[in-house]
Design an enzyme around this catalytic site. Structure first.
Site, PDB file in Angstrom:
ATOM      1  N   HIS A  26     123.844  35.345   7.877  1.00 41.41           N
ATOM      2  CA  HIS A  26     123.297  36.010   6.772  1.00 41.41           C
ATOM      3  C   HIS A  26     121.799  36.102   6.974  1.00 41.41           C
ATOM      4  O   HIS A  26     121.130  36.950   6.672  1.00 41.41           O
ATOM      5  CB  HIS A  26     123.656  35.176   5.647  1.00 41.41           C
ATOM      6  CG  HIS A  26     123.244  35.672   4.217  1.00 41.41           C
ATOM      7  ND1 HIS A  26     121.963  35.007   3.794  1.00 41.41           N
ATOM      8  CD2 HIS A  26     123.871  36.512   3.344  1.00 41.41           C
ATOM      9  CE1 HIS A  26     121.662  35.955   2.483  1.00 41.41           C
ATOM     10  NE2 HIS A  26     122.880  36.659   2.579  1.00 41.41           N
ATOM     11  N   THR A  82     130.599  46.202  14.262  1.00 42.72           N
ATOM     12  CA  THR A  82     130.959  45.455  15.335  1.00 42.72           C
ATOM     13  C   THR A  82     130.421  44.067  15.265  1.00 42.72           C
ATOM     14  O   THR A  82     130.698  43.034  15.958  1.00 42.72           O
ATOM     15  CB  THR A  82     129.974  45.975  16.585  1.00 42.72           C
ATOM     16  OG1 THR A  82     128.613  46.236  16.033  1.00 42.72           O
ATOM     17  CG2 THR A  82     130.350  47.379  17.239  1.00 42.72           C
ATOM     18  N   ASN A  83     129.877  43.798  14.064  1.00 40.07           N
ATOM     19  CA  ASN A  83     129.510  42.359  13.566  1.00 40.07           C
ATOM     20  C   ASN A  83     130.972  41.444  13.404  1.00 40.07           C
ATOM     21  O   ASN A  83     131.338  40.773  14.048  1.00 40.07           O
ATOM     22  CB  ASN A  83     128.683  42.026  12.368  1.00 40.07           C
ATOM     23  CG  ASN A  83     127.374  42.501  12.680  1.00 40.07           C
ATOM     24  OD1 ASN A  83     127.125  42.805  13.530  1.00 40.07           O
ATOM     25  ND2 ASN A  83     126.882  42.982  11.436  1.00 40.07           N
ATOM     26  N   ASP A  84     131.751  42.080  12.499  1.00 42.16           N
ATOM     27  CA  ASP A  84     132.956  41.384  12.291  1.00 42.16           C
ATOM     28  C   ASP A  84     133.915  41.519  13.187  1.00 42.16           C
ATOM     29  O   ASP A  84     134.876  40.795  13.589  1.00 42.16           O
ATOM     30  CB  ASP A  84     133.753  42.266  10.929  1.00 42.16           C
ATOM     31  CG  ASP A  84     132.967  41.300   9.707  1.00 42.16           C
ATOM     32  OD1 ASP A  84     133.113  39.861   9.798  1.00 42.16           O
ATOM     33  OD2 ASP A  84     132.342  41.743   8.727  1.00 42.16           O
ATOM     34  N   ARG A  86      96.465  40.658  52.349  1.00 42.56           N
ATOM     35  CA  ARG A  86      96.996  40.799  50.918  1.00 42.56           C
ATOM     36  C   ARG A  86      98.452  41.045  50.800  1.00 42.56           C
ATOM     37  O   ARG A  86      99.138  41.728  51.692  1.00 42.56           O
ATOM     38  CB  ARG A  86      96.468  41.653  49.910  1.00 42.56           C
ATOM     39  CG  ARG A  86      94.827  41.636  49.854  1.00 42.56           C
ATOM     40  CD  ARG A  86      94.574  42.992  49.207  1.00 42.56           C
ATOM     41  NE  ARG A  86      93.058  43.294  49.703  1.00 42.56           N
ATOM     42  CZ  ARG A  86      92.122  42.838  48.941  1.00 42.56           C
ATOM     43  NH1 ARG A  86      92.041  42.403  47.662  1.00 42.56           N
ATOM     44  NH2 ARG A  86      91.111  43.438  49.457  1.00 42.56           N
ATOM     45  N   CYS A 142     127.816  50.673  13.095  1.00 45.08           N
ATOM     46  CA  CYS A 142     126.824  50.323  12.132  1.00 45.08           C
ATOM     47  C   CYS A 142     126.343  48.598  12.220  1.00 45.08           C
ATOM     48  O   CYS A 142     125.763  48.219  11.392  1.00 45.08           O
ATOM     49  CB  CYS A 142     127.054  50.890  10.684  1.00 45.08           C
ATOM     50  SG  CYS A 142     128.480  50.018  10.386  1.00 45.08           S
TER      51      CYS A 142
HETATM   52  C1  PEP Z   1     129.717  44.465  10.575  1.00 45.64           C
HETATM   53  O1  PEP Z   1     130.765  43.763  10.269  1.00 45.64           O
HETATM   54  O2  PEP Z   1     129.502  45.029  11.593  1.00 45.64           O
HETATM   55  C2  PEP Z   1     128.907  45.019   9.384  1.00 45.64           C
HETATM   56  C3  PEP Z   1     128.032  45.997   9.882  1.00 45.64           C
HETATM   57  O3  PEP Z   1     129.131  44.472   8.176  1.00 45.64           O
HETATM   58  P1  PEP Z   1     128.606  43.265   7.644  1.00 45.64           P
HETATM   59  O4  PEP Z   1     127.690  42.608   8.630  1.00 45.64           O
HETATM   60  O5  PEP Z   1     127.687  43.368   6.270  1.00 45.64           O
HETATM   61  O6  PEP Z   1     129.776  42.434   7.842  1.00 45.64           O
HETATM   62 MG    MG Z   2     131.548  43.407   8.088  1.00 52.46          MG
END
Ligand code: PEP
Ligand code: MG
Length: 855
Positions: free
Chosen positions: A434, A746-748, A86, A810
């Site tokens: 979105h 951190t998204n933007d 095995r 955030c």
């Molecule tokens: C971001 O930009 O990271 C954020 C938390 O805000 P939003 O996604 O609403 O632009």
């Molecule tokens: Mg933002």
């Protein structure tokens, strides 16, 4: 069974062909998990057949044509014994070549066994071996034995004839030759390209080794009570205590698990006879062995066993396969029973497994009619009828009919439709678009960027590459965990937030050393956050509060007002509603911080883009339609995400922030009436310059002062900045003195650092990842090298200027285990993520803290 002979000592210490004894030098990383497990069973004095383990090094040599002294192995077993081989890889999940049983079977032994166990049993044994040898060693086509009919001596003769015809050689009769050939074929199978790719996909390193174990066969066939089977003490699906498995009389290996046989249940069962009734003593012995293995191996184990003339033998033990739900319950129960520590229980559940528990999932065993794929943007699965606009979704919800909202991409106007839908499917968008952000926020399954399907919003159809067309009203299933889009309904598994889950979460909170807050926009989100024990709200996106139809109309009136006084007058009407929103949030989050972000999106997101919407707006405002169209046209921006939004609106249209600040302050006082302490935080979005903060801070402090005087009650709040432009990171030292906190969006920040639109990235992200331009989608996994450097810089500069400033993340990365590791190492105070990702983040944070402790 293990009968040690004097010459065993030499073999025991031979690193290449090691007899498995209590103290032979065997380790996971030299001989593999199976060999090590067998040694542990030997140490427990369980009746394990004699076994020799071959090391990774030996197998590698064999694959390269260097065969060790096979006699040294063969001589370890009684002359008449048959053997099996095995695989034993370091991690059993990496797999390996299939086991080969009954090595040593030949014409002479067939005659002998015919006399002891009966001709049919002996023929079955020999036939099985020849077929397995032919397929695994001689690499013959399995179909070649299809014509062999019946059983017994005649079938055996046909099998041998087929083998010899195909190979033009006699079937080898020597046990030594057979064993050497099996070892060679298994070693080569492991080093083949497809096997390598397969195990690498399961996380194995490129140089993962294979060990092999050679074990004396216990027949499971013959006179008396003989058979084989598997037993475990828990149910793999739920993790609940329950003896499960099967036993098949006159069988070998894992035959008992085949579907079409007469295998017995283990415990008494209304569906048929059981081992407990037929062989009560053997059953009890097995249970005792299994629970001994559970405590000594500190794991739920599946026991592979054979019964030979009524005597139980343990052939192998493997970790019980388990569902996500089972994994949580097993880990928690082992800790509660004192078998493992709480820390170990926490370490045993991969955080991502929790995502499956928090949402309905497609049953893993369900048939899937997959018609397309997109980006898995919000986990969970749902079935519903297709609707192509928000009105359709709301009408469907009103009828109590689940629906899937299909949009090219969603905008603020679709939020109500999303709340009404069971899932969302979009043609465009990426992981922070979105639809994805809202979907995760409200726990709605969502697949975005499904560009393999053709969306026709006008005809209300979706067409697949193969030309299958789905119309409005057709039923489909969206799997937001995998990104799959399925035709029709699929069988589902419900979410499982049971006591075991809650217990694991409680241990995680006690252990983690970075806090986890939730991004929550509505009272319902806040309640979810509270239920998951989030340590506050890290981001409340207030604009989502304006999409209720009545509020939207007032908002539009405000946008159309010509003067500051006119705007103020309209905002007066929104004030009580905002105050009510905030009061509810504060009450739900009693005693926990609630960070409210001031209005962020460009205003024209609130304006209707289609002709009928503009006509309705003209009616509502009592304006000529041409006026409305002209004003909307005038507000159009070339690049709205980089245009008049966030703090720029706060400075140029200050009435909105003033109204929001007043609503927050009045809500603090209203919610404090209940006695619950309110910890309000106000966050300014899209800052890039010090003066922006100064201006907005002055305006907000003035509103606070006014409310204090009017109500004659003191209250506290903390003001901070959302750091989401590269410039704000670089200039953090001059921004920090105005702030109690800096929260990195951190998204933007990712969007602006890469110069890459978060809403359009989905179109080419998979190409970029496939071609290795990006390791991962940076909107999903934090780009440590680039965006991470800005975070580090921003945090350092901010802290240098103001040492006690709170620092957090955030953006969507807040819920991602790799990003949490980064934030924790950089000394951030908390991460904030969608409510449904809070448990994942908490467990990841706890695991990081534990790993640091044991390092
Ligand atoms: C971001 O930009 O990271 C954020 C938390 O805000 P939003 O996604 O609403 O632009
Ligand atoms: Mg933002």
């Amino acid at each position: 069974m293990l009968h040690l002979k004097p010459e065993d000592a030499a073999v025991q210490n031979n690193p290449n062909t090691t007899l498995v004894t209590q103290d032979a030098p065997i380790a996971n990383n030299t001989h593999g998990g199976r060999a090590k497990c067998l040694q542990r069973l030997v140490r427990m004095d369980l009746p394990v057949p004699r076994t020799v383990a071959l090391s990774f090094e030996t197998i590698e040599k064999i694959a390269n044509g260097e065969m060790p002294d096979v006699d040294l192995v063969v001589d370890q077993f009684p002359k008449e014994a048959l053997l099996c081989v095995r695989p034993s890889s370091e991690d059993p999940d990496w797999g390996g070549p299939g086991a080969v049983l009954n090595i040593g079977m030949n014409d002479k032994r067939f005659e002998k066994y015919s006399r002891t166990m009966g001709e049919d049993a002996a023929a079955a044994l020999y036939t099985r071996f020849i077929q397995s040898y032919a397929i695994n060693v001689a690499r013959l086509d399995p179909d070649m034995f299809d014509d062999v009919e019946g059983e017994g001596r005649a079938a055996l003769a046909e099998t041998i004839a087929a083998y010899e015809h195909e190979t033009e050689e006699k079937f080898p009769q020597s046990r030594r030759t057979q064993l050497a050939a099996v070892l060679r074929s298994m070693a080569r199978a492991w080093s083949g390209t497809s096997a390598r790719l397969l195990r690498q996909a399961k996380g194995a390193p490129t140089d993962a080794g294979l060990g092999l174990v050679v074990q004396q066969m216990i027949f499971g066939l013959g006179a008396g009570q003989c058979g084989s089977g598997v037993l475990q003490l828990v149910d793999s699906g739920t993790g609940a205590e329950q003896v499960t498995g099967r036993y098949l009389s006159q069988s070998q290996g894992r035959d008992a698990l085949d579907d079409d046989n007469d295998a017995l249940y283990l415990t008494r069962d209304p569906r048929g006879p059981s081992l407990e009734e037929k062989l009560p003593e053997a059953f009890e012995t097995l249970k005792t062995y299994a629970s001994l293995m559970r405590t000594r191996l500190r794991e739920e184990m599946q026991v592979e066993f054979a019964i030979d003339d009524g005597v139980v033998h343990i052939l192998d033990g493997v970790r019980v396969a388990r569902s996500s739900r089972g994994a949580v319950r097993i880990a928690v129960t082992l800790a509660q029973d004192g078998v493992i520590s709480r820390e170990e229980a926490l370490m045993r559940v991969p955080p991502r497994l929790l995502t499956e528990l928090l949402h309905r999932q497609i049953d893993p065993s369900a048939r899937r009619d997959i018609v397309g794929r997109g980006i898995a943007a919000s986990p969970g699965a749902a079935t519903g009828r297709l609707v192509f606009d928000s009105a359709g979704a709301q009408a469907s919800a009103a009828r109590g009919e689940p629906c899937i909202l299909v949009r090219r991409e969603t905008t603020s106007e679709d939020v109500r439709g999303m709340h009404a839908a069971s899932a969302v499917l979009t043609e465009r968008g990426g992981i922070t678009s979105h639809a994805a952000v809202i979907g995760r926020g409200i726990g709605l399954p969502c697949v975005v960027g499904a560009s393999s399907l053709i969306f026709n919003q006008r005809d209300k159809t979706i067409t697949t590459r193969e030309g299958r067309v789905f119309h409005a009203g057709d039923q489909m299933t969206v799997d937001g965990s995998t990104g799959q889009i399925l035709a029709g309904a699929a069988a589902m598994q419900e979410a499982a937030l049971d006591d075991y889950f809650q217990q694991l979460m409680a241990w995680a909170t006690d252990t983690a050393d970075i806090k986890v807050r939730a991004n929550a926009d509505t009272p319902a989100d806040a309640q979810t956050a509270r239920n998951f024990n989030a340590e506050g709200i890290g981001l409340c996106r207030t604009e989502h509060m304006f999409f209720d139809s009545w509020r939207l109309t007032v908002m539009r009136e405000m946008i159309f007002a010509d003067t500051s006084d006119g705007r103020r007058a309209v905002l007066e009407r929104l004030l009580p509603m905002q105050r009510d929103d905030f009061t509810q949030l504060f009450r739900i989050m009693q005693g926990q911080p609630v960070c409210i972000r001031l209005f962020d999106p460009p205003l024209h997101e609130f304006l209707p883009m289609d002709a009928s919407g503009q006509r309705e707006l003209a009616e509502a405002l009592g304006l000529p339609r041409s006026d409305v169209t002209r004003r909307i046209e005038a507000m159009r921006e070339y690049n709205p995400m980089l245009g008049l939004r966030g703090v720029r609106l706060g400075i140029t249209v200050p009435e909105i922030y003033e109204m929001q600040a007043r609503a927050i302050f009045e809500a603090i006082l209203d919610a404090s009436d209940d006695g619950a302490p309110v910890m309000a935080e106000i966050m300014i979005p899209l800052v890039s310059a010090r003066r922006e903060v100064e201006l907005v801070k002055n305006a907000i402090d003035a509103v606070a002062q006014a409310v204090r005087q009017e109500r004659d009650v003191p209250f506290e709040y903390r003001l901070g900045v959302m750091v989401e432009t590269p410039r704000a990171c670089l200039r953090a030292a001059e921004i920090a003195p105005y702030c109690a906190f800096l929260s990195f969006g951190t998204n933007d920040l990712t969007q602006m650092t890469y110069g890459l639109s978060r809403d359009d990235a989905g179109r080419f992200m998979s190409d970029y990842v496939q071609q290795g331009v990006f390791d991962e989608d940076p909107f999903h996994t934090l780009d440590i090298d680039g965006v991470g450097e800005l975070l580090t810089l921003g945090a350092q500069r901010g802290r240098q200027a103001k040492p006690d400033i709170t620092v957090s993340v955030c953006g969507e990365h807040g819920g991602n285990p790799e990003s949490i590791a980064f934030c924790r190492a950089a000394g951030f105070d908390y991460v904030s993520c969608s409510p449904f990702r809070v448990p994942v983040a908490r467990l990841a944070a706890a695991q990081l803290a534990i790993s640091d402790k044991i390092r």
